[in-house]
Structures are given as structure tokens and as C-alpha cells.
Design a protein around this motif. Sequence first.
Motif, PDB file in Angstrom:
ATOM      1  N   MET A  14       0.832  -1.193   0.000  1.00 45.69           N
ATOM      2  CA  MET A  14       0.000   0.000   0.000  1.00 45.69           C
ATOM      3  C   MET A  14       0.873   1.252   0.000  1.00 45.69           C
ATOM      4  O   MET A  14       0.636   2.151  -0.780  1.00 45.69           O
ATOM      5  N   GLU A  15       1.888   1.238   0.887  1.00 46.24           N
ATOM      6  CA  GLU A  15       2.707   2.432   0.981  1.00 46.24           C
ATOM      7  C   GLU A  15       3.576   2.608  -0.252  1.00 46.24           C
ATOM      8  O   GLU A  15       3.797   3.733  -0.698  1.00 46.24           O
ATOM      9  N   SER A  16       4.058   1.524  -0.838  1.00 48.28           N
ATOM     10  CA  SER A  16       4.909   1.663  -2.021  1.00 48.28           C
ATOM     11  C   SER A  16       4.117   2.213  -3.208  1.00 48.28           C
ATOM     12  O   SER A  16       4.661   2.946  -4.014  1.00 48.28           O
ATOM     13  N   SER A  17       2.833   1.881  -3.316  1.00 47.58           N
ATOM     14  CA  SER A  17       2.033   2.445  -4.408  1.00 47.58           C
ATOM     15  C   SER A  17       1.834   3.949  -4.181  1.00 47.58           C
ATOM     16  O   SER A  17       1.855   4.730  -5.140  1.00 47.58           O
ATOM     17  N   ARG A  18       1.671   4.353  -2.941  1.00 46.35           N
ATOM     18  CA  ARG A  18       1.546   5.793  -2.645  1.00 46.35           C
ATOM     19  C   ARG A  18       2.855   6.503  -2.964  1.00 46.35           C
ATOM     20  O   ARG A  18       2.851   7.594  -3.536  1.00 46.35           O
ATOM     21  N   ILE A  19       3.974   5.896  -2.621  1.00 46.06           N
ATOM     22  CA  ILE A  19       5.286   6.483  -2.892  1.00 46.06           C
ATOM     23  C   ILE A  19       5.498   6.573  -4.409  1.00 46.06           C
ATOM     24  O   ILE A  19       6.030   7.567  -4.915  1.00 46.06           O
ATOM     25  N   GLU A  20       5.069   5.543  -5.145  1.00 50.01           N
ATOM     26  CA  GLU A  20       5.184   5.585  -6.607  1.00 50.01           C
ATOM     27  C   GLU A  20       4.378   6.753  -7.186  1.00 50.01           C
ATOM     28  O   GLU A  20       4.842   7.450  -8.091  1.00 50.01           O
ATOM     29  N   ILE A  21       3.190   6.956  -6.657  1.00 49.08           N
ATOM     30  CA  ILE A  21       2.361   8.077  -7.112  1.00 49.08           C
ATOM     31  C   ILE A  21       3.043   9.411  -6.778  1.00 49.08           C
ATOM     32  O   ILE A  21       3.078  10.335  -7.603  1.00 49.08           O
ATOM     33  N   LEU A  22       3.605   9.500  -5.565  1.00 52.74           N
ATOM     34  CA  LEU A  22       4.294  10.738  -5.169  1.00 52.74           C
ATOM     35  C   LEU A  22       5.533  10.991  -6.024  1.00 52.74           C
ATOM     36  O   LEU A  22       5.829  12.143  -6.379  1.00 52.74           O
TER      37      LEU A  22
END
Length: 147
Positions: A1-9
Amino acid sequence: MESSRIEILVEKYFQGESSIAEEKELKSYFSSADVAQHLLEYQPLFAYFSQAKEQKFAAEFPSQSRKKYWGWLSIAASAVVLLGIGTYVYHDVTAAKQELGTYDDPQVAFRQTQKALALLSNHVNTGIESVQYVQEYQNSKELVFKQ
């Protein structure tokens, strides 16, 4: 979950659409030890930003050496100006000492004066011929345009 948010950021960061808070979140994520394997390539980029922020510029420049440089430069400029003035005065005085055009024999002086006047007359006549061409042009122009 957090890695997908980081990818978006990260994507928003490279598009130039991220906010300051999101950039701080990216810096804190990439400065931590648990970075996702596929995002490791971005870690040096954000690590550099945090290191560059901590660097301080501490070089000092000596201010007194510039004063000495300007002092010597003004002395050299004064010497060049004085040398130029001295050279001009020397050549002017030596040129004035030469007495050109003085003759002891009046007949030689008369012949030289006649030569000089003949040369002057020749040049004046050439100038008058040029003026006559201009006058002819002026007459032609007046005939054409009838002023």
C-alpha cells in the motif's frame, strides 16, 4: 500500500506537481532503511537533497589584497599617462626645432614658392572642375523637375 503511494508521489514529483509536504514525505521515505526494491534507484537522488541542505559555505576571501591590487594598478596607470605625455612633449619639441622651408638664397626660395603655388593651383583647378560637374547635374535636374 505504501509503495504504491510512494510511486504516485514520485510520479507527481517528476511531473512538478507535488507539494512541499509530499516532497518532505518522499525525502523521509528514501532516507529510511526500508525502501522498496524497485524504488532503490531514486534513493541517491533524495539522499543528495538532504545532504546538500546540510552543507554550509564557509570560505572567506581576503579583502586587503584587493586594496593592494588597486593601489598598484593606479600607480601603473599614472606612470603610463606620464610616459605618454613625456613622449608627446619630446616629439613636439624636436619637431619644432627643425626649421623646414628656410633658404639662404632668395632665388631658390622664389623657385620653391612657385612650385608650391603651381601645385596648389593644379589642385584648386581640379576641385573647380568637380564643382562644374555638380553644376551641370543641377541644371539637368532643374530641367527635368522644373522647379
